[in-house]
Design an enzyme around this catalytic site. Sequence first.
Site, mmCIF file in Angstrom:
data_model
loop_
_atom_site.group_PDB
_atom_site.id
_atom_site.type_symbol
_atom_site.label_atom_id
_atom_site.label_comp_id
_atom_site.label_asym_id
_atom_site.label_seq_id
_atom_site.Cartn_x
_atom_site.Cartn_y
_atom_site.Cartn_z
ATOM 1 N N GLU A 167 27.233 70.420 50.700
ATOM 2 C CA GLU A 167 26.660 71.080 51.869
ATOM 3 C C GLU A 167 25.756 72.217 51.436
ATOM 4 O OE1 GLU A 167 30.273 72.460 53.697
ATOM 5 O OE2 GLU A 167 30.311 70.709 54.993
ATOM 6 N N GLY A 181 38.628 72.400 54.914
ATOM 7 C CA GLY A 181 38.882 73.229 53.732
ATOM 8 C C GLY A 181 39.736 74.445 54.009
ATOM 9 N N HIS A 182 39.298 75.256 54.967
ATOM 10 C CA HIS A 182 40.027 76.522 55.190
ATOM 11 C C HIS A 182 41.472 76.252 55.601
ATOM 12 C CE1 HIS A 182 40.099 80.869 55.861
ATOM 13 N NE2 HIS A 182 40.926 80.587 56.853
ATOM 14 N N HIS A 233 34.726 72.169 60.571
ATOM 15 C CA HIS A 233 34.841 73.633 60.670
ATOM 16 C C HIS A 233 36.033 74.027 61.533
ATOM 17 C CE1 HIS A 233 33.123 77.508 59.441
ATOM 18 N NE2 HIS A 233 33.830 77.941 60.461
ATOM 19 N N ASP A 234 37.015 74.613 60.856
ATOM 20 C CA ASP A 234 38.244 75.095 61.505
ATOM 21 C C ASP A 234 39.133 73.980 62.035
ATOM 22 O OD1 ASP A 234 36.955 78.258 62.786
ATOM 23 O OD2 ASP A 234 37.921 77.744 60.880
ATOM 24 N N HIS A 246 30.473 73.577 49.229
ATOM 25 C CA HIS A 246 29.327 74.279 49.806
ATOM 26 C C HIS A 246 28.884 75.340 48.807
ATOM 27 C CE1 HIS A 246 27.410 75.940 53.726
ATOM 28 N NE2 HIS A 246 26.668 76.236 52.684
#
Length: 251
Positions: free
Chosen positions: A76, A222-223, A199-200, A45
């Site tokens: 992204e 990713g995170h 996401h998450d 991103h």
Amino acid sequence: MVRTQLSVNLNKVALIRNSREGNWPDPVFFGRIALEAGAAGLTVHPRPDERHIRVSDLKPLSDLVKEYPGREFNIEGNPFENLMPLLREIRPHQATFVPDAVGQKTSDHGFDFSDPDVRAKLVPVIEEAKSYGCRVSLFMDPEPEYTRWAKEVGADRIELYTEAYADAWNTLIADAIVTPYADCAKLADELGLGVNAGHDLSLENLEPLLKACGNVLEVSIGHAFTAEALQFGFAETVRRYNELLDKIAAE
Ligand SMILES: CC(=O)[C@@H](O)[C@H](O)COP(=O)(O)O
Ligand SMILES: NCC(=O)COP(=O)(O)O
């Protein structure tokens, strides 16, 4: 049950890299580890402020993915900010449109498809991204009506924004909140839209969501992946995701 593919998001590797001079940890080095370990693709991103992924990372990462036939590069970004020239130059397999403002801390909402102006603005940039050979996925809150609008504006896929699900998982009410995601996924199937999610997401919370939806083609993570890789190692974390994704698909 579809066998969901894992796209490893390298943002947080780049965030660590940017905390010092130099290029270590190099996102390309860890992208290669992920691909060698069996990741289906890489996601980045490149935000306008280059807080993590830089424009200069894109071509080396794109060239890396091209060394692995069948794997995909997913870029992204906000098509109304900095994304379109990057798509024109790199021509990734997939472009994921995310309506983030320039200084936003992280992605925390999908497009407001209820706004006809938003829908009208999306049509030409979706067409432009497709003209570059990109599959277009739209970041979307789990509102079934939005699925119809995503189809209407010409998207190939939706990406279900899963932060609310992940938060609910942390409070053990995930079963209650998974329903809108499953409803969106079912409707997307009926409309001929592919389904991504992200996401998450994590090793811990992934299974119930994928089982409830049944047709998620790709998760980009990713995170949590980066935190898990601090514990298990980058390659082993890819292996654990693929082992989990194989298990879910086989059930
Ligand atoms: C769209 C989305 O949820 C993520 O792909 C995004 O890349 C997260 O951005 P940060 O890594 O900057 O939090
Ligand atoms: N599209 C979601 C993504 O690429 C990574 O999100 P996160 O796992 O960093 O929250």
